[in-house]
Design an enzyme around this catalytic site. Structure first.
Site, PDB file in Angstrom:
ATOM      1  N   GLU A 291      -0.259   5.754   1.137  1.00 44.68           N
ATOM      2  CA  GLU A 291      -0.815   6.357   1.833  1.00 44.68           C
ATOM      3  C   GLU A 291       0.040   6.940   2.890  1.00 44.68           C
ATOM      4  OE1 GLU A 291      -4.287   7.845   0.574  1.00 44.68           O
ATOM      5  OE2 GLU A 291      -4.030   8.585  -1.968  1.00 44.68           O
TER       6      GLU A 291
ATOM      7  N   HIS B 290      -6.304  18.840   5.225  1.00 42.66           N
ATOM      8  CA  HIS B 290      -5.039  18.104   4.914  1.00 42.66           C
ATOM      9  C   HIS B 290      -4.353  19.008   4.913  1.00 42.66           C
ATOM     10  CE1 HIS B 290      -3.609  15.812   1.718  1.00 42.66           C
ATOM     11  NE2 HIS B 290      -4.656  15.438   1.204  1.00 42.66           N
TER      12      HIS B 290
ATOM     13  N   ARG C 169      -2.308  12.295   8.986  1.00 44.30           N
ATOM     14  CA  ARG C 169      -2.791  13.695   8.539  1.00 44.30           C
ATOM     15  C   ARG C 169      -2.110  14.788   9.937  1.00 44.30           C
ATOM     16  NH1 ARG C 169      -7.299  12.394   3.590  1.00 44.30           N
ATOM     17  NH2 ARG C 169      -5.633  11.565   3.466  1.00 44.30           N
TER      18      ARG C 169
ATOM     19  N   HIS D  13     -10.546  19.891   4.846  1.00 42.99           N
ATOM     20  CA  HIS D  13     -10.892  18.965   3.860  1.00 42.99           C
ATOM     21  C   HIS D  13     -11.779  18.251   4.233  1.00 42.99           C
ATOM     22  CE1 HIS D  13      -8.667  16.150   0.557  1.00 42.99           C
ATOM     23  NE2 HIS D  13      -9.205  14.623   2.078  1.00 42.99           N
TER      24      HIS D  13
ATOM     25  N   ARG E 173      -9.400  10.611  10.253  1.00 47.70           N
ATOM     26  CA  ARG E 173      -9.191   9.484   9.419  1.00 47.70           C
ATOM     27  C   ARG E 173      -8.432   8.785   8.434  1.00 47.70           C
ATOM     28  NH1 ARG E 173     -10.601   9.954   3.229  1.00 47.70           N
ATOM     29  NH2 ARG E 173     -10.378  12.329   3.539  1.00 47.70           N
TER      30      ARG E 173
HETATM   31  P1  FAD Z   1     -20.416  14.243  -1.461  1.00 46.56           P
HETATM   32  O1  FAD Z   1     -19.330  12.962  -2.770  1.00 46.56           O
HETATM   33  O2  FAD Z   1     -19.985  14.929  -1.357  1.00 46.56           O
HETATM   34  O3  FAD Z   1     -21.542  14.777  -1.993  1.00 46.56           O
HETATM   35  C1  FAD Z   1     -22.609  15.306  -1.685  1.00 46.56           C
HETATM   36  C2  FAD Z   1     -24.084  15.871  -2.633  1.00 46.56           C
HETATM   37  O4  FAD Z   1     -24.952  15.870  -1.836  1.00 46.56           O
HETATM   38  C3  FAD Z   1     -23.921  16.224  -3.558  1.00 46.56           C
HETATM   39  O5  FAD Z   1     -24.730  15.578  -4.860  1.00 46.56           O
HETATM   40  C4  FAD Z   1     -24.856  17.641  -2.930  1.00 46.56           C
HETATM   41  O6  FAD Z   1     -24.764  18.113  -4.160  1.00 46.56           O
HETATM   42  C5  FAD Z   1     -25.696  17.130  -2.223  1.00 46.56           C
HETATM   43  N1  FAD Z   1     -25.984  17.871  -1.784  1.00 46.56           N
HETATM   44  C6  FAD Z   1     -25.990  18.683  -0.499  1.00 46.56           C
HETATM   45  N2  FAD Z   1     -26.588  19.171   0.213  1.00 46.56           N
HETATM   46  C7  FAD Z   1     -28.041  19.228  -0.433  1.00 46.56           C
HETATM   47  C8  FAD Z   1     -29.215  19.145  -0.076  1.00 46.56           C
HETATM   48  N3  FAD Z   1     -29.314  20.499   0.869  1.00 46.56           N
HETATM   49  N4  FAD Z   1     -30.457  18.770  -1.222  1.00 46.56           N
HETATM   50  C9  FAD Z   1     -29.839  18.308  -1.844  1.00 46.56           C
HETATM   51  N5  FAD Z   1     -28.595  17.539  -2.101  1.00 46.56           N
HETATM   52  C10 FAD Z   1     -27.602  17.987  -1.422  1.00 46.56           C
HETATM   53  N6  FAD Z   1     -11.712  10.166  -0.243  1.00 46.56           N
HETATM   54  C11 FAD Z   1     -10.625   9.019   0.182  1.00 46.56           C
HETATM   55  O7  FAD Z   1     -11.377   7.735   0.321  1.00 46.56           O
HETATM   56  N7  FAD Z   1      -9.733   8.659  -0.982  1.00 46.56           N
HETATM   57  C12 FAD Z   1      -9.544  10.226  -2.030  1.00 46.56           C
HETATM   58  O8  FAD Z   1      -8.587  10.264  -2.249  1.00 46.56           O
HETATM   59  C13 FAD Z   1      -9.975  11.182  -1.337  1.00 46.56           C
HETATM   60  N8  FAD Z   1      -9.661  12.287  -2.151  1.00 46.56           N
HETATM   61  C14 FAD Z   1     -10.465  13.413  -1.575  1.00 46.56           C
HETATM   62  C15 FAD Z   1      -9.798  14.935  -2.275  1.00 46.56           C
HETATM   63  C16 FAD Z   1     -10.733  15.878  -2.130  1.00 46.56           C
HETATM   64  C17 FAD Z   1      -9.345  17.442  -2.742  1.00 46.56           C
HETATM   65  C18 FAD Z   1     -11.749  16.304  -1.258  1.00 46.56           C
HETATM   66  C19 FAD Z   1     -12.341  17.273  -1.033  1.00 46.56           C
HETATM   67  C20 FAD Z   1     -12.240  14.829  -0.204  1.00 46.56           C
HETATM   68  C21 FAD Z   1     -11.134  13.889  -0.603  1.00 46.56           C
HETATM   69  N9  FAD Z   1     -11.803  12.498   0.140  1.00 46.56           N
HETATM   70  C22 FAD Z   1     -11.193  11.459  -0.229  1.00 46.56           C
HETATM   71  C23 FAD Z   1     -13.088  12.367   0.793  1.00 46.56           C
HETATM   72  C24 FAD Z   1     -14.063  11.851   0.072  1.00 46.56           C
HETATM   73  O9  FAD Z   1     -14.279  12.272  -1.681  1.00 46.56           O
HETATM   74  C25 FAD Z   1     -15.569  12.582   0.400  1.00 46.56           C
HETATM   75  O10 FAD Z   1     -15.257  12.298   1.947  1.00 46.56           O
HETATM   76  C26 FAD Z   1     -16.267  12.008  -0.779  1.00 46.56           C
HETATM   77  O11 FAD Z   1     -16.304  11.594  -1.741  1.00 46.56           O
HETATM   78  C27 FAD Z   1     -17.972  12.923  -0.501  1.00 46.56           C
HETATM   79  O12 FAD Z   1     -18.657  11.180  -0.348  1.00 46.56           O
HETATM   80  P2  FAD Z   1     -20.641  11.567  -0.041  1.00 46.56           P
HETATM   81  O13 FAD Z   1     -21.241  10.799  -1.485  1.00 46.56           O
HETATM   82  O14 FAD Z   1     -21.010  11.244   1.213  1.00 46.56           O
HETATM   83  O15 FAD Z   1     -20.811  12.986  -0.463  1.00 46.56           O
HETATM   84  C1  SIN Z   2      -5.431  12.305  -0.978  1.00 47.14           C
HETATM   85  O1  SIN Z   2      -5.642  11.620  -2.300  1.00 47.14           O
HETATM   86  O2  SIN Z   2      -4.921  12.334  -0.046  1.00 47.14           O
HETATM   87  C2  SIN Z   2      -6.943  12.371  -0.469  1.00 47.14           C
HETATM   88  C3  SIN Z   2      -7.073  10.987   0.042  1.00 47.14           C
HETATM   89  C4  SIN Z   2      -7.924  11.618   1.105  1.00 47.14           C
HETATM   90  O3  SIN Z   2      -8.678  12.574   1.379  1.00 47.14           O
HETATM   91  O4  SIN Z   2      -8.359  10.424   1.606  1.00 47.14           O
END
Ligand code: FAD
Ligand code: SIN
Length: 538
Positions: A115, A237, A283, A344, A379
């Site tokens: 990537e 993104h 990015r 993103h 990032r």
């Molecule tokens: P999240 O997975 O967003 O979970 C948040 C949780 O908190 C949810 O369950 C939600 O309901 C809960 N929540 C929020 N507010 C409240 C509240 N007030 N009360 C109770 N619950 C609440 N990163 C990578 O490293 N590799 C990738 O390939 C990648 N691809 C991505 C693709 C997309 C389309 C996107 C959008 C992001 C991507 N990212 C990637 C970034 C990564 O997915 C996220 O940063 C990561 O999953 C965040 O995880 P998290 O556990 O912090 O939060």
């Molecule tokens: C992607 O697959 O391009 C997302 C990867 C990331 O957000 O880290």
């Protein structure tokens, strides 16, 4: 409802923390909808880890610091890169079916994607649906654990702390949460609360993120008395699908990593005019280049062309993206895909140390909601899932080693005696869209002082209206989110106004170059939290 640990968020960071806590602890995991409503299941690319024999932790740290444009903390980058091997092994123990070059166990023959910004192939993945595979396995693991209650349809509203109850010491005691099934606000007490609520990309009109990304954890922690940092650095993104029926579907960076080319409508490539790494530049550079070309040519999108790799390769490596596009009538094996940049990832957030501790004793934060020092001004791709895994584990270990302090007196229940049912729901929906449009127009990929000042005036106005509304009416899921969204938008604008230079994801025409005087994170310090007014946080 009394627990040892309350984990607010059912994404990768929250589930990792919950599963890594001692099994003797009573744990509740809250999610606003289903636990899989956050960004985690949407992750396509994967988890970065220096597993290739030609790669090293050193190189991973260097790439992270280089993407961070001088603002990543080297100690954090090293701590997290060093934790990658253990994190991937733990996911394999949870039966996550990562793609392999040959059948086997362990980390030896995992297939690694390339990537942008990575000097090596370094991204462990499950085809192009990595987040979904991880989320499913961890959800199953949580459901099998007797000590963990998964409380879905719960919106945490505010953290209960000493200062908010009028005490001298500002320690964490639990949280109030709105149960959207019963329409009641519940009191959850716990000496440890872990905020794992994900990012705040919904503050922007166009985003690759799911609806849950409303910055609730950042706003709750700020109100509870925690510092926040680097909220001017929002990652756009470069390649979100541009299609009227699907405005937020991501076309993974791995498509460019595997040879995809960005082209203008006439088929001309343009990335090499902006950076010698071409499509594999970090990015911020790619998103800005696309924005520039779209404005220069007056076009609605650019195109991502990977036809030269052939249909078999595309179907094998990108089955999810290929399938989704086919449903929309786009065959990426035969035509270039229309793409645009979209919000993103939130690089800044709640300030934590390397154990996930915030400024409030007993309150932890992990995952996208935080500023741990890893991401700096930008990032590196696929470092986010890794951060969730390493920091979720670190927080669980620290909690396991810390003596809990419980409040002697019972906590006061939520008081609704002075509020009524809303008769103006339109105010909530209208302010949501006004805020997101203002942020997109004035705090987007390219900024100016004038645009930021305009955004500051809009957020101040909306903050006043929303506070007033919040203090009069019963809470709902939408209102809780709107209140947080406007709080975080305001913090983003404050951070952006302070950074009078361009660096990483923060680019302003008024100060187009980096300035060594600003080579430090932007840290906002809250005033001491006021006691809850009739227990509604207003
Ligand atoms: P999240 O997975 O967003 O979970 C948040 C949780 O908190 C949810 O369950 C939600 O309901 C809960 N929540 C929020 N507010 C409240 C509240 N007030 N009360 C109770 N619950 C609440 N990163 C990578 O490293 N590799 C990738 O390939 C990648 N691809 C991505 C693709 C997309 C389309 C996107 C959008 C992001 C991507 N990212 C990637 C970034 C990564 O997915 C996220 O940063 C990561 O999953 C965040 O995880 P998290 O556990 O912090 O939060
Ligand atoms: C992607 O697959 O391009 C997302 C990867 C990331 O957000 O880290």
């Amino acid at each position: 409802m009394s627990y040892d640990v309350l984990v607010v968020g059912g994404g990768l960071a929250g589930l990792t923390a919950a599963l890594r806590l001692p099994a003797s602890y009573r744990v509740a995991v809250l999610a606003k909808g289903e636990s899989a409503d956050g960004a985690t299941p949407y992750a396509q690319g994967g988890v970065s880890a220096a597993l290739d024999t030609a790669d090293s932790v050193e190189a991973h740290v260097e790439d992270t610091l280089s993407a961070g444009a001088g603002l990543s903390d080297p100690a954090t980058a090293r701590f997290i890169a060093e934790g990658a091997q253990d994190a991937v092994e733990w996911l394999l123990d949870q039966d996550v079916p990562f793609s392999r070059t040959a059948p086997g166990n362990g980390t030896d023959n995992l297939h690694l994607h390339r990537e942008g910004g990575h000097s090596h192939r370094r991204v462990v993945h499950t085809n192009d649906a990595t987040g979904l595979a991880i989320a499913q396995r961890l959800h199953d693991a949580v459901c099998k654990r007797d000590n963990i209650d998964l409380l879905e349809d719960r919106y945490a509203i505010d953290i209960i702390t000493g200062a908010r109850l009028g005490e001298r010491v500002n320690r964490c005691y639990g949280a109030y949460a709105f149960n959207s099934r019963s329409d009641q606000v519940e009191l959850l007490s716990a000496p440890f609360v872990v905020i794992a609520t994900g990012g705040a990309s919904m503050v922007y009109l166009y985003s690759t993120s799911p609806y849950a990304a409303t910055g609730d954890g950042i706003a709750m922690a700020w109100r509870a008395g925690c510092r926040v940092a680097n909220l001017e650095f929002n990652q756009f993104h470069p390649t979100c699908l541009y299609h009227p029926q699907d405005r937020s579907f991501l076309i993974s960076e791995a498509v460019r990593g595997e040879g995809g080319r960005l082209v203008l409508p006439d088929g001309a490539r343009f990335m090499h005019r902006f950076d010698e790494r071409g499509e594999l530049a970090p990015r911020d550079i790619v998103a800005r280049a696309i924005d520039h070309e779209m404005k220069r040519h007056g076009i609605d999108c650019v195109y991502l062309d990977i036809r030269h790799k052939g249909e078999d390769f595309i179907r094998e490596h990108f089955p999810t993206i290929h399938g989704r596009c086919m449903k929309l009538g786009l065959d990426m094996a035969k035509e270039p895909l229309p793409v645009v940049p979209a919000a993103h990832y939130t690089c800044g957030g709640v300030v934590t140390d390397l154990s996930g501790r915030t400024d409030v004793p007993g309150l932890y934060a992990v995952g996208e909601t935080t500023y741990s020092g890893l991401h700096g001004a930008n990032r590196l791709a696929s470092n986010s899932l890794l951060e969730c895994l390493v920091m979720g584990t670190a927080a669980a270990r620290d909690i396991g080693a810390t003596t809990p302090v419980r409040r002697g007196e019972a906590l006061p229940p939520w008081d609704e005696s002075r509020v009524t049912d809303s008769d103006e729901q339109v105010m909530v929906t209208h302010n949501w869209s006004e805020l997101r449009r203002a942020m997109w127009n004035y705090v987007g990929i390219v900024r100016t002082d004038r645009r930021l000042e305009r955004a500051a005036r809009r957020t101040a106005l909306l903050t006043g209206e929303i506070r007033e509304y919040y203090s009069h009416f019963r809470v709902s899921g939408d209102l809780i989110e709107l209140r947080n969204l406007v709080e975080v938008a305001d913090l983003m604008v404050q951070c952006a106004l302070r950074r009078r230079e361009s660096r990483g994801l923060h680019y302003t025409l008024d100060f187009p170059d980096p300035d060594p005087a600003f080579a430090a994170p932007t840290i906002l310090v809250p005033t001491r939290p006021r006691p809850f007014s009739h227990l509604r946080g207003d």
